[in-house]
Design a protein around this motif. Structure first.
Motif, mmCIF file in Angstrom:
data_model
loop_
_atom_site.group_PDB
_atom_site.id
_atom_site.type_symbol
_atom_site.label_atom_id
_atom_site.label_comp_id
_atom_site.label_asym_id
_atom_site.label_seq_id
_atom_site.Cartn_x
_atom_site.Cartn_y
_atom_site.Cartn_z
ATOM 1 N N GLY A 88 24.596 32.686 0.978
ATOM 2 C CA GLY A 88 25.579 33.443 0.182
ATOM 3 C C GLY A 88 26.322 32.897 -0.447
ATOM 4 N N SER A 89 27.425 32.648 -0.559
ATOM 5 C CA SER A 89 28.760 31.718 -1.192
ATOM 6 C C SER A 89 29.564 31.412 0.045
ATOM 7 N N GLY A 90 30.290 32.261 1.427
ATOM 8 C CA GLY A 90 30.530 31.273 1.603
ATOM 9 C C GLY A 90 30.196 29.997 2.485
ATOM 10 N N GLU A 91 28.818 30.135 2.664
ATOM 11 C CA GLU A 91 28.415 28.551 3.195
ATOM 12 C C GLU A 91 28.340 28.048 1.815
ATOM 13 N N PHE A 92 27.374 28.934 1.164
ATOM 14 C CA PHE A 92 27.000 27.370 0.343
ATOM 15 C C PHE A 92 28.225 26.827 -0.256
ATOM 16 N N ILE A 144 12.682 24.895 -7.444
ATOM 17 C CA ILE A 144 12.543 26.039 -8.042
ATOM 18 C C ILE A 144 13.166 27.292 -6.984
ATOM 19 N N ALA A 145 12.923 27.797 -5.960
ATOM 20 C CA ALA A 145 13.083 28.525 -5.265
ATOM 21 C C ALA A 145 14.401 29.071 -5.445
ATOM 22 N N VAL A 146 15.369 28.325 -6.348
ATOM 23 C CA VAL A 146 17.440 28.612 -6.375
ATOM 24 C C VAL A 146 17.058 29.543 -7.909
ATOM 25 N N PRO A 147 16.417 28.794 -8.809
ATOM 26 C CA PRO A 147 16.297 29.583 -10.423
ATOM 27 C C PRO A 147 15.481 30.860 -10.015
ATOM 28 N N VAL A 148 14.837 30.907 -9.325
ATOM 29 C CA VAL A 148 13.947 31.928 -9.076
ATOM 30 C C VAL A 148 14.781 33.688 -8.208
ATOM 31 N N GLY A 163 19.708 21.203 1.384
ATOM 32 C CA GLY A 163 21.116 21.790 1.115
ATOM 33 C C GLY A 163 21.512 23.027 0.651
ATOM 34 N N ASN A 164 20.488 22.610 -0.895
ATOM 35 C CA ASN A 164 20.570 23.917 -2.213
ATOM 36 C C ASN A 164 19.552 25.308 -1.909
ATOM 37 N N LEU A 165 19.007 25.145 -0.995
ATOM 38 C CA LEU A 165 18.899 26.215 -0.278
ATOM 39 C C LEU A 165 19.992 27.360 0.797
ATOM 40 N N VAL A 193 14.967 15.331 -0.714
ATOM 41 C CA VAL A 193 14.447 15.715 0.538
ATOM 42 C C VAL A 193 16.384 16.352 0.698
ATOM 43 N N VAL A 194 16.850 15.630 1.443
ATOM 44 C CA VAL A 194 18.560 15.786 1.337
ATOM 45 C C VAL A 194 18.880 17.435 0.800
#
Ligand code: HEM
Length: 223
Positions: free
Chosen positions: A40-44, A211-215, A33-35, A28-29
């Motif tokens: 953007g790249s800076g925040e991730f 799945i939202a990430v690959p999509v 985190g992945n979302l 869950v965490v």
């Protein structure tokens, strides 16, 4: 005492339930985190850096991360070992296969076994892909997970591997959460409906969130 508990089927099921819930909490965490990739790249990348410095100055660089890794490895090993041993017991307890040609294991049990194997293989691939970079498709960049994730989901097989694994994860969590609740004694006539709804909601949330990430990468929202 510990030996007697471990040797019993109930003991092994309890180990499965507790280690499963620990991994579920991590997932869950991890999903939330992945979302952050959508910001953007800076925040991730900043978030990935924070994972290594969290707890400082009390903790040294990466100590908290290593602590989490150790807990997860123990949970995975305990979960897989008890699953394997419970299946062996179940198979051994089966009447002769010449008399009963059909497998006795239920649909749910077989889905859990296959799902577990798929997830085990996925975790190994995932670590080699996005943590060590060993099987990564692009030029793996340590400390730049945003670009690494974009690279992974820019290949057809990256998308297939992750999406199939996330569907398996949803099914596994759906049944696993329910089983864990029963093993730990949370099930009852009045609560079973609520537990089933929670299991479904958790499974759906995790699968959709991951799945939202690959999509996102496939549609160009994340690039
Ligand atoms: C689309 C889905 C997923 C994406 C995009 C994703 C992304 C990532 C990234 C970028 C890292 C490296 C983080 C860093 O080095 O800072 C990572 C690590 C990891 N992920 Fe995932 N993940 C996904 C799904 C999963 C799932 C389903 C599991 C478990 C079943 C999982 C388990 C792990 C583990 C154990 C690590 C290693 C942490 C470490 O030791 O550094 N991930 N993930």
């Amino acid at each position: 005492m510990a030996r007697t508990v471990w040797d019993s089927s109930v003991g092994k099921k309890t180990v499965m339930a507790v280690s499963g819930l620990i991994m579920l909490l991590y997932l869950v965490v991890h999903m939330i985190g992945n979302l952050k990739i959508f910001f953007g790249s800076g925040e991730f990348n900043h978030y990935a850096h924070w994972l290594r410095t969290v707890g400082e100055p009390f903790m040294h660089y990466e100590w908290t991360l290593w602590l989490i890794r150790i807990v997860l490895v123990v949970a995975v090993v305990a979960h897989a070992t008890s699953a394997y041993q419970l299946s062996r017991r179940d198979i051994r307890a089966r009447p002769s296969k010449y008399v009963h040609k059909k497998a006795r294991a239920s649909y749910a049990t077989r889905t859990m076994r296959w799902g577990g194997i798929i997830l085990g293989l996925f975790i190994a691939w995932h670590i080699l892909d996005l943590t060590t970079g060993t099987v990564h498709s692009g030029g793996f960049q340590e400390g730049h997970p945003y670009q690494n994730v974009v690279d992974t989901f820019s290949t057809w097989y990256g998308n297939v591997i992750y999406i199939v694994a996330m569907l398996a994860l949803g099914l596994h969590v759906r049944h696993g959460f329910w089983s864990a609740a029963q093993t730990l004694g949370a099930g009852s006539r009045s609560r079973d409906r609520a537990l089933k709804t929670t299991a479904n909601a958790l499974a759906l949330l995790l699968t959709a969130g991951f799945i939202a990430v690959p999509v996102g990468v496939m549609t160009g929202v994340v690039s």
